[in-house]
Motif scaffolding. Structure first.
Motif, PDB file in Angstrom:
ATOM      1  N   LEU A 167     -11.527  -0.524  -0.085  1.00 21.20           N
ATOM      2  CA  LEU A 167     -11.703   0.786  -0.716  1.00 21.20           C
ATOM      3  C   LEU A 167     -10.399   1.576  -0.801  1.00 21.20           C
ATOM      4  O   LEU A 167     -10.372   2.667  -1.370  1.00 21.20           O
ATOM      5  N   GLY A 168      -9.349   1.021  -0.225  1.00 19.69           N
ATOM      6  CA  GLY A 168      -8.056   1.708  -0.282  1.00 19.69           C
ATOM      7  C   GLY A 168      -7.917   2.853   0.702  1.00 19.69           C
ATOM      8  O   GLY A 168      -7.021   3.694   0.538  1.00 19.69           O
ATOM      9  N   ASP A 169      -8.757   2.898   1.731  1.00 20.46           N
ATOM     10  CA  ASP A 169      -8.690   4.001   2.702  1.00 20.46           C
ATOM     11  C   ASP A 169      -7.355   4.025   3.440  1.00 20.46           C
ATOM     12  O   ASP A 169      -6.763   5.092   3.641  1.00 20.46           O
ATOM     13  N   SER A 183     -10.802   3.133  -6.171  1.00 20.82           N
ATOM     14  CA  SER A 183     -10.615   1.984  -5.279  1.00 20.82           C
ATOM     15  C   SER A 183     -10.423   0.678  -6.045  1.00 20.82           C
ATOM     16  O   SER A 183      -9.756  -0.237  -5.567  1.00 20.82           O
ATOM     17  N   ILE A 186      -6.628   0.835  -6.863  1.00 21.35           N
ATOM     18  CA  ILE A 186      -5.705   1.409  -5.893  1.00 21.35           C
ATOM     19  C   ILE A 186      -4.565   0.469  -5.500  1.00 21.35           C
ATOM     20  O   ILE A 186      -3.453   0.906  -5.205  1.00 21.35           O
TER      21      ILE A 186
END
Length: 225
Positions: A167-169, A183, A186
């Motif tokens: 999710l690209g956190d 996401s 990303i």
């Protein structure tokens, strides 16, 4: 950094497994303690060879001299979010996860084709958990001049990013300038066209760096698509 001895950690792990449970986490802690001792014994066996260009295998190692590329790598400005996030974490905190270290090292060696010793020395200067044997022999391993049964080991950073930061956190935490990118995109902002950049209110090359290597020749892109 020496605050806890490996023997104490080992004993506490054994106690935990006996009284509570054994699980993947305890397994990997045991595993990494064994790696730690293994690297120390290898360093004793090979001595200063672990610091040499050809490593413990004394193999020919070809690299390019490009201080500009090295500067982009160490400052987290390569244009590859997964790499840049990890390198900024190192710069700001003195830490990287093991997974991040393997990817950033592979990117320096296999994608940028720079001297692995530049990366090893940078890690030495930054890591709060720096250990000579573990650091330099891990770099030997990534550079293909250490003890590795697999020849030509390569970490595809785009595939790795999708797997470990789907999710690209992680990326967005260390690269807040990429907050507007969804996401699904990303990890490849360099593929955003002008219209998409305008919609997302980000300009690649100004708000976030351009990709530092030739996109059309990049092995990771070819294997990822």
């Amino acid at each position: 950094n020496g605050s806890l001895s490996p023997r104490l950690i080992w004993e506490e792990l054994c106690k935990y497994e006996e009284e509570i449970e054994n699980n993947d986490s305890t397994y990997w802690l045991f595993f990494e303690l064994l790696w730690r001792d293994y690297f120390r014994f290898v360093a004793i066996q090979y001595g200063n060879s672990i610091f040499q260009l050809g490593g413990i295998q004394k193999r020919e190692y070809l690299s390019e001299e490009n201080q500009g590329l090295f500067k982009l790598w160490r400052e987290g400005k390569t244009g590859v979010p997964f790499i840049d996030a990890a390198m900024r974490e190192l710069l700001y905190t003195g830490f990287q996860s093991n997974r991040a270290r393997q990817n950033t090292a592979s990117f320096l060696v296999k994608d940028l084709k720079l001297d692995w010793r530049l990366g090893a020395a940078w890690f030495e200067s930054q890591l709060i958990d720096y250990d000579p044997a573990s650091n330099y022999l891990n770099w030997n391993y990534i550079a293909g001049i250490g003890n590795d049964p697999r020849e030509g080991r390569y970490f595809n950073v785009l595939t790795q990013a999708k797997r470990y930061d789907p999710l690209g956190d992680f990326v967005k935490y260390w690269l807040p300038e990429l907050q507007t990118i969804p996401s699904t995109r990303i990890h490849t902002p360099f593929l955003l066209n002008h219209v998409e950049q305008t919609f997302l209110k980000i300009k690649i090359g100004e708000d976030y760096p351009n990709l530092c290597i030739n996109q059309n020749k990049w092995r990771a892109i070819k294997n990822h698509q």
